[in-house]
Write an enzyme that holds these catalytic residues in place. Structure first.
Site, PDB file in Angstrom:
ATOM      1  N   ARG A  78     -32.949  -9.395  -6.919  1.00 47.98           N
ATOM      2  CA  ARG A  78     -31.770  -9.344  -8.007  1.00 47.98           C
ATOM      3  C   ARG A  78     -30.703  -8.527  -7.665  1.00 47.98           C
ATOM      4  O   ARG A  78     -30.830  -7.450  -6.913  1.00 47.98           O
ATOM      5  CB  ARG A  78     -32.543  -8.869  -9.277  1.00 47.98           C
ATOM      6  CG  ARG A  78     -33.460  -9.839 -10.001  1.00 47.98           C
ATOM      7  CD  ARG A  78     -34.165  -9.423 -11.273  1.00 47.98           C
ATOM      8  NE  ARG A  78     -34.915  -8.279 -11.165  1.00 47.98           N
ATOM      9  CZ  ARG A  78     -34.582  -6.953 -11.191  1.00 47.98           C
ATOM     10  NH1 ARG A  78     -33.527  -6.569 -11.622  1.00 47.98           N
ATOM     11  NH2 ARG A  78     -35.501  -6.068 -10.951  1.00 47.98           N
ATOM     12  N   TYR A 218     -31.782 -16.768  -5.693  1.00 51.13           N
ATOM     13  CA  TYR A 218     -33.154 -16.314  -5.701  1.00 51.13           C
ATOM     14  C   TYR A 218     -33.612 -15.620  -6.959  1.00 51.13           C
ATOM     15  O   TYR A 218     -32.850 -15.378  -7.789  1.00 51.13           O
ATOM     16  CB  TYR A 218     -32.656 -14.979  -4.801  1.00 51.13           C
ATOM     17  CG  TYR A 218     -34.205 -14.325  -4.120  1.00 51.13           C
ATOM     18  CD1 TYR A 218     -34.595 -14.757  -3.180  1.00 51.13           C
ATOM     19  CD2 TYR A 218     -34.785 -13.507  -5.023  1.00 51.13           C
ATOM     20  CE1 TYR A 218     -36.018 -14.377  -2.476  1.00 51.13           C
ATOM     21  CE2 TYR A 218     -36.143 -12.920  -4.577  1.00 51.13           C
ATOM     22  CZ  TYR A 218     -36.562 -13.347  -3.381  1.00 51.13           C
ATOM     23  OH  TYR A 218     -37.601 -12.971  -2.977  1.00 51.13           O
ATOM     24  N   LYS A 227     -36.008 -13.837 -15.953  1.00 51.49           N
ATOM     25  CA  LYS A 227     -35.392 -12.554 -16.567  1.00 51.49           C
ATOM     26  C   LYS A 227     -34.200 -12.777 -17.438  1.00 51.49           C
ATOM     27  O   LYS A 227     -33.764 -12.275 -18.574  1.00 51.49           O
ATOM     28  CB  LYS A 227     -34.990 -11.774 -15.403  1.00 51.49           C
ATOM     29  CG  LYS A 227     -36.188 -11.311 -14.558  1.00 51.49           C
ATOM     30  CD  LYS A 227     -37.242 -10.551 -15.616  1.00 51.49           C
ATOM     31  CE  LYS A 227     -38.537 -10.194 -14.908  1.00 51.49           C
ATOM     32  NZ  LYS A 227     -38.848  -9.829 -13.545  1.00 51.49           N
ATOM     33  N   HIS A 247     -40.777  -6.361 -20.853  1.00 49.98           N
ATOM     34  CA  HIS A 247     -41.247  -6.881 -19.506  1.00 49.98           C
ATOM     35  C   HIS A 247     -42.600  -6.048 -19.075  1.00 49.98           C
ATOM     36  O   HIS A 247     -42.853  -5.162 -18.762  1.00 49.98           O
ATOM     37  CB  HIS A 247     -40.151  -5.988 -18.525  1.00 49.98           C
ATOM     38  CG  HIS A 247     -40.152  -6.307 -17.218  1.00 49.98           C
ATOM     39  ND1 HIS A 247     -39.893  -5.423 -16.165  1.00 49.98           N
ATOM     40  CD2 HIS A 247     -40.659  -7.470 -16.609  1.00 49.98           C
ATOM     41  CE1 HIS A 247     -40.043  -5.846 -14.937  1.00 49.98           C
ATOM     42  NE2 HIS A 247     -40.414  -6.926 -14.899  1.00 49.98           N
ATOM     43  N   SER A 269     -40.050  -3.429 -12.212  1.00 49.07           N
ATOM     44  CA  SER A 269     -40.395  -4.487 -11.150  1.00 49.07           C
ATOM     45  C   SER A 269     -40.932  -3.569  -9.670  1.00 49.07           C
ATOM     46  O   SER A 269     -40.510  -2.593  -9.538  1.00 49.07           O
ATOM     47  CB  SER A 269     -38.963  -4.940 -10.557  1.00 49.07           C
ATOM     48  OG  SER A 269     -38.319  -5.396 -11.641  1.00 49.07           O
ATOM     49  N   CYS A 271     -43.936  -2.281  -9.504  1.00 45.37           N
ATOM     50  CA  CYS A 271     -44.658  -1.459 -10.095  1.00 45.37           C
ATOM     51  C   CYS A 271     -46.076  -1.638 -10.403  1.00 45.37           C
ATOM     52  O   CYS A 271     -46.685  -0.677 -11.066  1.00 45.37           O
ATOM     53  CB  CYS A 271     -44.089  -0.392 -10.971  1.00 45.37           C
ATOM     54  SG  CYS A 271     -42.428   0.395 -10.296  1.00 45.37           S
ATOM     55  N   ASP A 294     -45.818 -10.673 -16.254  1.00 41.86           N
ATOM     56  CA  ASP A 294     -44.464 -10.225 -16.158  1.00 41.86           C
ATOM     57  C   ASP A 294     -43.503 -10.319 -17.517  1.00 41.86           C
ATOM     58  O   ASP A 294     -43.034  -8.986 -17.493  1.00 41.86           O
ATOM     59  CB  ASP A 294     -43.730 -10.998 -15.071  1.00 41.86           C
ATOM     60  CG  ASP A 294     -42.405 -10.377 -14.480  1.00 41.86           C
ATOM     61  OD1 ASP A 294     -42.322  -9.212 -14.060  1.00 41.86           O
ATOM     62  OD2 ASP A 294     -41.291 -10.913 -14.760  1.00 41.86           O
ATOM     63  N   ARG A 387     -41.907 -13.342  -2.086  1.00 44.64           N
ATOM     64  CA  ARG A 387     -42.474 -13.586  -3.302  1.00 44.64           C
ATOM     65  C   ARG A 387     -43.530 -15.016  -2.991  1.00 44.64           C
ATOM     66  O   ARG A 387     -43.163 -15.707  -2.360  1.00 44.64           O
ATOM     67  CB  ARG A 387     -41.661 -14.068  -4.215  1.00 44.64           C
ATOM     68  CG  ARG A 387     -40.819 -12.732  -4.787  1.00 44.64           C
ATOM     69  CD  ARG A 387     -41.304 -12.241  -5.875  1.00 44.64           C
ATOM     70  NE  ARG A 387     -40.725 -10.632  -6.070  1.00 44.64           N
ATOM     71  CZ  ARG A 387     -40.869  -9.878  -7.185  1.00 44.64           C
ATOM     72  NH1 ARG A 387     -41.836 -10.485  -8.116  1.00 44.64           N
ATOM     73  NH2 ARG A 387     -40.318  -8.931  -7.073  1.00 44.64           N
TER      74      ARG A 387
END
Ligand code: GTP
Ligand code: SPV
Ligand code: MN
Length: 607
Positions: A78, A218, A227, A247, A269, A271, A294, A387
């Site tokens: 991002r 991406y 998001k 989130h 993110s 974590c 998420d 990912r």
């Protein structure tokens, strides 16, 4: 006048048809394809992506129907510095978002989009975030010139013909998501495996519920349901309509006695949300099931409790660190295939590998940049933000409630970040307002999920810093308002956790994490049930020595005590950082949070 191949109306949804026509006239694709979401479409697009060199088909015996994709090395995460909340008034975007006047931004971006799809196909993807049979289905349509995006969207969201039909029946409003990689094929130039542009904009227009994304292919930049819609646009909707877009992972926990609790967890993110959502508890008799990994949308149910729904259909999970010893559920999910792997390494026998998948690396790989790689190479084989995109339904431990459009009642909310110091393994807030303070002052070291420096501590309110679609102070107020509307006894209890605290002496993690995090969850559940002990500290309620179940735990009491310790000197140093953060929020900082800060200050000074 520009002519495009498909001008015959394709939908009876008038607003959708006219918007698609308008975008096609502007971006000038060779062809417009309406995505039906079918298997045939997936097969056609993945085959085409293989032919174009974007995808490598993995060995079907190892990963059936799965593909490796290596992005342009500049387009890997991002781009927060290129992300904009273009609200009508600058003050409504607040101090934490980039803002440009919406008319000005649209004028700039319109010129970028002009002809940006030349030589390419424009795909129209109708999708719904959450369930198609929700009371109010949350529709979106993404228009994109990236087949990579279409294939990922098919995994990440419910897309295609059934969605379009329902939109037509209801003539339903929808979020308009316009996406172009910004790399038109002109003058006979051949395509590249990963088209993108050096000029990037991830723009949101919260009042008109629109997303304009340009230049990146991406993840969160390009899969607009995630998001951009489900957090940035949805958070603005949620503020207006009295619900929450967060989130957060959603986890169902069942105790050995058979009682069930639902826990939501907001971690920034990279974590640990996916890992906690897929936990295999290290404690005998406890079981866990995943509802979401998420994003959580939470609304009050008729009984006055907060119910959470996972609006997504797939997982876009961090690859590095995912292995049988850390996240066996994720390994079993991707082993079933039907997955896309982005920016990991390719093995010589047509499988994927990344750091942490197995202890011993293969002796030879093709790394994420396409270079030969051996364990002696001295660089990671996979990008730190590489990912896997995989269907949520393939997760062996998916909870049946995942399919319930009414969601699950949340008993506890965990806030957590990456902090080497200061923040104890777990503590409980005193009440909702204190819990909102804990969330509003959440901090974490930055990760590779966004471009920029890694490892820098920053405040990340409710793990939403990059995702709040409006003023951060108003967002904190919205959390307080949610509490004010509820019966306090029915509100989730709020905790903070920190799996990432380090030993000051040798820098190692104090807490083993992963499956052992079930020990912390057990304490949380026992606090809800009123059966676990806690001690008051200046920051909140911390487990008493002995309140954490250490049966079979690989660390000693002394190390556990270090993990749980509230160090007053550390917190004295934390207070000015919180003051600085609140000063940044400015005059829209809710007064109750200023009061909570004063209380914390008093507590640490008196301790
Ligand atoms: P996003 O998808 O970016 O939102 O990330 P996430 O919050 O879902 O994080 P994820 O679960 O993918 O974890 C990110 C990284 O942290 C991975 O490399 C994990 O292996 C690692 N991690 C997750 N949980 C733990 C834990 O309990 N302890 C330690 N030490 N590392 C963890
Ligand atoms: C995150 O960064 O929080 C993610 C990955 O979950 S992305 O979809 O790229 O936002
Ligand atoms: Mn995330």
């Amino acid at each position: 006048m520009t002519t495009i191949a498909t001008t015959t109306p394709r939908t009876t949804h008038a607003d959708l048809q006219s918007w698609v026509d308008e975008v096609a006239a502007l971006t000038q694709p060779d062809e417009v394809v309406w995505c039906d979401g079918s298997q045939e479409e997936w097969d056609r697009l993945t085959t085409q992506l293989v032919e174009n060199g974007t995808f490598v088909r993995l060995d079907p015996a190892k990963k059936p129907n799965s593909f490796l994709c290596q992005s342009d090395p500049t387009d890997v995460a991002r781009v927060e510095d290129r992300t904009f909340i273009a609200s009508e008034r600058e003050e409504d975007a607040g101090p934490t978002n980039n803002w440009v006047d919406p008319a000005e931004l649209k004028a700039t971006m319109t010129e970028l989009y002009r002809g940006s799809m030349r030589g390419r196909t424009m795909y129209v993807i109708p999708f719904v975030m959450g369930h198609l049979d929700a009371t109010v289905p949350m529709f979106g349509v993404e228009v994109t010139d990236s087949a990579y995006v279409v294939t990922n969207m098919r995994i990440m969201a419910r897309i295609g013909t059934p969605v379009l039909q329902t939109m037509e029946e209801l003539q339903a409003p929808f979020v308009k998501g316009l996406h172009s990689v910004g790399d038109p094929l002109v003058d006979g130039r051949p395509d590249v495996p990963w088209p993108c542009s050096d000029t990037k904009y991830i723009a949101h227009f919260p009042e008109t519920r629109e997303i304009w994304s340009y230049g990146s292919g991406y993840g969160g930049n390009a899969l607009l349901g995630k998001k951009c819609y489900a957090l940035r646009i949805a958070s603005a909707m949620a503020r207006d309509e009295g619900w929450m877009a967060e989130h957060m992972l959603i986890l169902k926990l069942t105790s050995p006695q058979g009682t069930t609790h639902y826990v939501a967890g907001a971690f920034p993110s990279q974590c640990g949300k996916t890992n906690l959502a897929m936990i295999e508890p290290a404690l005998e008799g406890w079981s866990a099931e995943m509802v979401g990994d998420d994003i959580a949308w939470m609304r009050f149910g008729p009984d006055g409790r907060l119910y959470a729904v996972n609006p997504e259909f797939g997982l876009f999970g961090v690859a590095p660190g995912t292995g049988m010893h850390t996240n066996p559920q994720a390994v079993r999910t991707i082993e079933q295939g039907n997955s896309i792997f982005t920016n990991v390494a390719l093995t010589d026998d047509g499988d994927v590998w990344w750091e942490g998948l197995s202890e011993a690396p293969p002796s030879h790989l093709t790394d994420w940049k396409g270079n030969d790689w051996t364990p002696e190479s001295g660089v990671p084989s996979s990008h730190p933000n590489s990912r896997f995109t995989t269907p949520a339904k393939q997760t062996p431990m998916i909870a049946p409630e995942y399919d319930n459009p009414d969601g699950v009642p949340i008993d506890a909310i965990l806030f957590g970040g990456r902090r080497k110091t200061t923040v104890p393994l777990v503590y409980e807030s005193r009440d909702w307002a204190h819990g909102v303070f804990v969330g509003a002052t959440l901090s974490s070291e930055t990760t590779a999920a966004a471009t920029g420096a890694v490892g820098v501590v920053r405040r990340d309110p409710m793990a939403m810093l990059p995702f709040i679609g409006y003023h951060a102070g108003d967002y904190m107020q919205h959390w307080l308002d949610i509490g004010a509307h509820a019966d306090p006894a029915k509100l989730p209890k709020i905790f903070q956790v920190n799996w990432f605290r380090r030993d000051e002496e040798d820098g190692s993690f104090l807490w083993p994490g992963y499956g052992d995090n079930a020990r912390v969850l057990k304490w949380v559940v026992e606090r809800l049930d009123g059966t676990a002990d806690a001690v008051e500290t200046p920051v909140g309620l911390v487990p008493t020595p002995g309140a954490i179940d250490t049966t079979g735990l690989g660390i000693g009491d002394e190390q556990l005590a270090k993990a749980l310790r509230v160090d007053v000197e550390d917190w004295k140093a934390e207070v000015p950082l919180i003051e600085e953060w609140f000063a940044r929020i400015g005059d829209r900082l809710p007064a109750p949070l200023a009061d909570e800060l004063a209380t914390l200050k008093e507590h640490v000074e008196q301790a």
